[in-house]
Design a protein around this motif. Structure first.
Motif, mmCIF file in Angstrom:
data_model
loop_
_atom_site.group_PDB
_atom_site.id
_atom_site.type_symbol
_atom_site.label_atom_id
_atom_site.label_comp_id
_atom_site.label_asym_id
_atom_site.label_seq_id
_atom_site.Cartn_x
_atom_site.Cartn_y
_atom_site.Cartn_z
ATOM 1 N N PRO A 80 11.080 108.249 8.099
ATOM 2 C CA PRO A 80 10.923 106.789 8.223
ATOM 3 C C PRO A 80 12.155 106.176 8.872
ATOM 4 O O PRO A 80 13.266 106.719 8.741
ATOM 5 N N PRO A 81 12.015 105.075 9.584
ATOM 6 C CA PRO A 81 13.166 104.478 10.297
ATOM 7 C C PRO A 81 14.349 104.177 9.386
ATOM 8 O O PRO A 81 15.499 104.295 9.798
ATOM 9 N N GLU A 82 14.067 103.796 8.111
ATOM 10 C CA GLU A 82 15.177 103.427 7.227
ATOM 11 C C GLU A 82 15.976 104.633 6.742
ATOM 12 O O GLU A 82 17.041 104.478 6.121
ATOM 13 N N ALA A 83 15.495 105.855 7.025
ATOM 14 C CA ALA A 83 16.208 107.045 6.565
ATOM 15 C C ALA A 83 17.536 107.222 7.281
ATOM 16 O O ALA A 83 18.484 107.773 6.723
ATOM 17 N N GLY A 84 17.645 106.788 8.521
ATOM 18 C CA GLY A 84 18.899 106.907 9.255
ATOM 19 C C GLY A 84 19.107 108.291 9.842
ATOM 20 O O GLY A 84 18.304 109.206 9.664
ATOM 21 N N ASP A 85 20.226 108.464 10.532
ATOM 22 C CA ASP A 85 20.553 109.718 11.204
ATOM 23 C C ASP A 85 21.099 110.737 10.189
ATOM 24 O O ASP A 85 21.933 110.401 9.334
ATOM 25 N N PHE A 86 20.636 111.996 10.290
ATOM 26 C CA PHE A 86 21.029 113.036 9.331
ATOM 27 C C PHE A 86 22.519 113.341 9.430
ATOM 28 O O PHE A 86 23.209 113.529 8.418
ATOM 29 N N ARG A 87 23.053 113.401 10.647
ATOM 30 C CA ARG A 87 24.487 113.665 10.821
ATOM 31 C C ARG A 87 25.315 112.494 10.289
ATOM 32 O O ARG A 87 26.390 112.685 9.691
ATOM 33 N N ALA A 88 24.805 111.261 10.480
ATOM 34 C CA ALA A 88 25.518 110.081 9.971
ATOM 35 C C ALA A 88 25.563 110.095 8.440
ATOM 36 O O ALA A 88 26.561 109.683 7.830
ATOM 37 N N SER A 110 28.619 112.707 17.983
ATOM 38 C CA SER A 110 27.529 113.599 18.384
ATOM 39 C C SER A 110 27.789 114.210 19.755
ATOM 40 O O SER A 110 28.680 113.788 20.497
ATOM 41 N N ASN A 111 26.983 115.231 20.054
ATOM 42 C CA ASN A 111 26.952 115.851 21.382
ATOM 43 C C ASN A 111 28.290 116.469 21.790
ATOM 44 O O ASN A 111 28.719 116.341 22.941
ATOM 45 N N ASP A 112 28.957 117.114 20.837
ATOM 46 C CA ASP A 112 30.205 117.811 21.152
ATOM 47 C C ASP A 112 29.857 119.053 21.979
ATOM 48 O O ASP A 112 29.153 119.955 21.500
ATOM 49 N N PRO A 113 30.319 119.156 23.220
ATOM 50 C CA PRO A 113 29.933 120.294 24.052
ATOM 51 C C PRO A 113 30.542 121.617 23.591
ATOM 52 O O PRO A 113 29.991 122.682 23.855
ATOM 53 N N ASP A 114 31.683 121.558 22.893
ATOM 54 C CA ASP A 114 32.364 122.788 22.483
ATOM 55 C C ASP A 114 31.801 123.350 21.177
ATOM 56 O O ASP A 114 31.568 124.557 21.065
ATOM 57 N N ASN A 115 31.611 122.496 20.198
ATOM 58 C CA ASN A 115 31.119 122.964 18.895
ATOM 59 C C ASN A 115 30.166 121.917 18.321
ATOM 60 O O ASN A 115 30.550 121.098 17.485
ATOM 61 N N PRO A 116 28.912 121.931 18.753
ATOM 62 C CA PRO A 116 27.981 120.879 18.315
ATOM 63 C C PRO A 116 27.590 120.987 16.851
ATOM 64 O O PRO A 116 26.984 120.053 16.318
ATOM 65 N N CYS A 117 27.897 122.122 16.197
ATOM 66 C CA CYS A 117 27.457 122.315 14.810
ATOM 67 C C CYS A 117 28.578 122.107 13.796
ATOM 68 O O CYS A 117 28.432 122.466 12.624
ATOM 69 N N SER A 118 29.705 121.556 14.240
ATOM 70 C CA SER A 118 30.737 121.166 13.279
ATOM 71 C C SER A 118 30.554 119.687 12.968
ATOM 72 O O SER A 118 30.012 118.931 13.774
ATOM 73 N N LEU A 119 30.992 119.273 11.767
ATOM 74 C CA LEU A 119 30.844 117.878 11.352
ATOM 75 C C LEU A 119 32.095 117.104 11.749
ATOM 76 O O LEU A 119 33.079 117.062 11.007
ATOM 77 N N LYS A 120 32.047 116.507 12.950
ATOM 78 C CA LYS A 120 33.150 115.672 13.414
ATOM 79 C C LYS A 120 32.754 114.210 13.231
ATOM 80 O O LYS A 120 31.647 113.814 13.592
ATOM 81 N N CYS A 121 33.674 113.443 12.668
ATOM 82 C CA CYS A 121 33.400 112.040 12.376
ATOM 83 C C CYS A 121 34.585 111.200 12.848
ATOM 84 O O CYS A 121 35.723 111.674 12.931
ATOM 85 N N GLN A 122 34.284 109.928 13.141
ATOM 86 C CA GLN A 122 35.315 108.996 13.609
ATOM 87 C C GLN A 122 35.436 107.851 12.616
ATOM 88 O O GLN A 122 34.429 107.299 12.147
#
Length: 667
Positions: A80-88, A110-122
């Motif tokens: 559902p739209p209210e669920a939000g982004d899983f990575r977020a 998102s869209n880290d070209p080197d390691n897309p499966c690590s959890l990087k946050c800002q």
């Protein structure tokens, strides 16, 4: 000994049986060292696509070949739209955990070209980017616009069929493994036309279901949205700030820069979107747009029509009807004809009711008609006149199925008898080109070099081919004259009223508007002027002026005798000037000067008066004056030219300034 020999033989036979049995086993369990696969685990997500795994155990003390874990996708339903982004969600889970002694609100990177499966946050509001976990949770998308998902920290390929390792992809229409035939590419450009009576305008309407929408505005104006759902609910969004947000459950990505705006919508859109532009500056703006529009009207094959005979053998045909995929109802055929990609299926024919009739004792050969009887055919009336002369109209005709007998008599019959060939369209669009519209050119220089004056511009009526024509509404015509103020102070009494421009600017603004479009009433139509008859000096130009009329039925132009047109006939000859001849005297008679002054339309674009410094002071002390030197200059070469070449421009007023204001020494 014999017993032993038998025992040895039995042992050899047993070994052979075991080897044969191993060879026959499946490749996966060929060495019998693995236990059976266990049951599948619970899905890592409840929606949006997750991962589930199954384990097996190695039964040998040695190393087993192959893997002890396998994966599959699961929960492949939209969240559902209210669920939000899983990575977020995974980033926000760290909001209550201090990082270097401080709490932050974390946003996903998102869209880290080197390691897309690590959890990087800002950290919100800062440039701080941190890897908060080496691996995201299983089922997290590797990239925002891809189905590929992270499993155990590695990006795994996922096809549009939601199978791991599948290379199947969606086409541009959003159909998995499709051929792109269910949508069409729409590409175009909009250019704003500033008007004092309009504050905004429509750029493009993007229908429900469209995908991969991208618009780029360049200029000072501003984009905004209007939406309408299938239930008729309307709303508006001002697009005031940069960001990603939802409009009618459609994801919007908007970027706002000082000189441009970028709008992206991945789709499919869940409402009809109308992109509009709000005028915000004096300069014009342009908008480039591209998107894939779904083909919502498609042909659908019908069932077979009733048999042509109740017994003795007959035939029956199918047809095709135009179906609206949004409303789930049949509509008129012209809706499907609108899309060139839509190909109407050909009718199918089959035999029917083959049992002999009671009164007949023989078998009837199945033929629609015998060889001497022509097949029924479609006949049409001529097209009606177009409902609009421009901007898109409709013309129609009647189409009926007729049959011709052996004597040549034609009579109408049921339509199904002609369904072996496509029915001709009864409605078609016509005059789909844009209506003529006003186009304002650049303003001329001000008619004065100081104080208040006037400036002029040429306003043309332009058709869809960019040609000068007629037919524009006088009510919407932009003005061709306005007041202007030159900030240079005048050293003589100011003129009370703005100075009217003399020819050629005013004459050019009028003459370029003389073009007349051919109409259904006889009218004079002048052709373009010829080149000047001389290469230097004063010559003449000629043009043809015809009396013409537009034949509305055939949309063709016919020439008429001159006396068929009413009103004054435009002039067919005029004077022209091609510059001074080499060695020619620079003085002209008053008649020649007036001729040049009234006919030259382009000299003011090449030559103009300019101030070139001041004369020496009239006094060495005690107060004197200096007079500005005015010369005629070639604007391109910046060389001084003969003053007669500047007759088309108003000579600047005399400019004086005080000088040598120091008192003279006593005598």
């Amino acid at each position: 000994m014999e017993c032993c020999r038998w025992t040895t033989a039995g042992t050899l036979l047993l070994v052979a049986l075991i080897l044969s049995s191993r060879t026959a086993r499946s490749e996966e369990d060929r060495d019998s060292l693995w236990d059976a696969w266990g049951s599948w685990s619970e899905c890592s997500r409840t929606c949006g696509g997750g991962a589930s795994y199954s384990l097996r155990r190695c039964l040998s003390s040695k190393t087993c070949e192959g893997r002890n874990i396998r994966y599959r996708t699961c929960s492949n339903v939209d969240c559902p739209p209210e669920a939000g982004d899983f990575r977020a969600q995974q980033c926000s889970a760290h909001n209550d955990v201090k990082y270097q002694g401080q709490l932050y609100e974390w946003l996903p990177v998102s869209n880290d070209p080197d390691n897309p499966c690590s959890l990087k946050c800002q950290a919100r509001g800062t440039a701080l980017v941190v890897e908060l976990a080496p691996k995201v949770l299983d089922g997290t998308r590797c990239y925002t616009e891809s189905l590929d998902m992270c499993i155990s920290g590695l990006c795994q390929i996922v096809g549009c069929d939601h199978q791991l390792g599948s290379a199947v992809k969606e086409d541009n229409c959003g159909v998995c493994n499709g051929d792109g035939s269910t949508c069409r590419l729409v590409r175009g450009q909009y250019k704003s036309q500033l008007s004092a009576s309009k504050l905004d305008d429509t750029v493009v309407a993007i229908p429900y279901g469209s995908r991969q929408v991208r618009l780029v505005l360049k200029g000072p104006d501003h984009l905004y949205l209007e939406t309408k759902t299938l239930q008729g609910v309307k709303s508006e969004n001002s697009l005031s700030t940069t960001g990603s947000f939802l409009v009618e459950n459609s994801s919007i990505d908007f970027q706002k820069f000082p000189d441009k705006e970028i709008l992206r919508m991945f789709g499919p859109l869940t409402a009809d979107f109308t992109i509009k532009i709000h005028y915000a500056g004096a300069a014009d703006s342009s908008v480039q747009f591209i998107f894939y529009q779904p083909i919502i009207h498609r042909w659908r094959e019908t069932d077979f029509f009733p048999c042509s005979a109740s017994c003795g053998g007959g035939y029956q045909l199918t047809s095709a009807e135009c179906f609206d995929l949004r409303s789930n109802r049949v509509v008129a055929d012209q809706y499907c004809h609108y899309y060139p990609e839509n190909i109407k299926p050909k009718p199918k024919l089959q035999e029917c009711n083959l049992d002999p009739c009671p009164a007949s004792d023989g078998y009837k050969q199945i033929m629609p008609y015998d060889l001497y009887h022509p097949l029924p055919r479609w006949e049409s009336t001529p097209w009606t006149a177009c409902s609009s002369s421009c901007g898109g109209g409709i013309q129609s005709r009647s189409v009926s199925c007729v049959e011709e007998d052996i004597q040549g008599h034609i009579s109408p019959v049921e339509e199904w008898k002609c369904m072996y060939t496509p029915k001709m369209p009864v409605v078609q669009p016509c005059n789909i080109f844009d209506c003529p519209k006003w186009l304002a050119q650049e303003w001329s220089p001000c008619t004065v070099t100081c104080g208040q004056g006037l400036r002029y511009r040429v306003v043309l009526c332009i058709d869809h081919r960019g040609m000068h024509t007629g037919g524009c509404s006088p009510k919407t015509k932009p003005h061709i004259k306005e007041e202007c103020v030159v900030p240079t102070p005048c050293y003589k009494p100011k003129e009370k009223l703005p100075v009217e421009a003399k020819l050629p600017w005013y004459k050019q603004a009028q003459e370029l508007e003389e073009g007349t479009a051919v109409s259904e009433e006889p009218s004079f139509i002048p052709e373009a002027w010829s080149t000047c008859s001389v290469t230097c000096g004063v010559g003449s130009q000629v043009r043809l002026v015809k009396c013409q009329v537009l034949l509305s039925f055939s949309q063709s132009v016919a020439d008429l005798p001159i006396d068929e047109c009413e009103g004054p006939k435009p002039v067919s000859q005029r004077a022209c000037y091609s510059g001074p001849c080499s060695g020619e005297a620079s003085e002209y008679t008053p008649e020649e000067t007036q001729l040049l002054y009234g006919s030259l339309q382009e000299l003011d674009e090449l030559y103009d008066w300019e101030y070139e410094g001041f004369t020496e002071c009239s006094e060495s002390c005690g107060g004197g004056v200096q007079e500005a030197v005015v010369t005629c200059l070639n604007k391109q070469t910046r060389e001084i030219a003969d003053e007669t070449l500047c007759v088309s421009s108003r000579r600047p007023p005399q400019l004086l300034k005080a000088c040598s204001l120091d008192p003279c020494p006593p005598r």
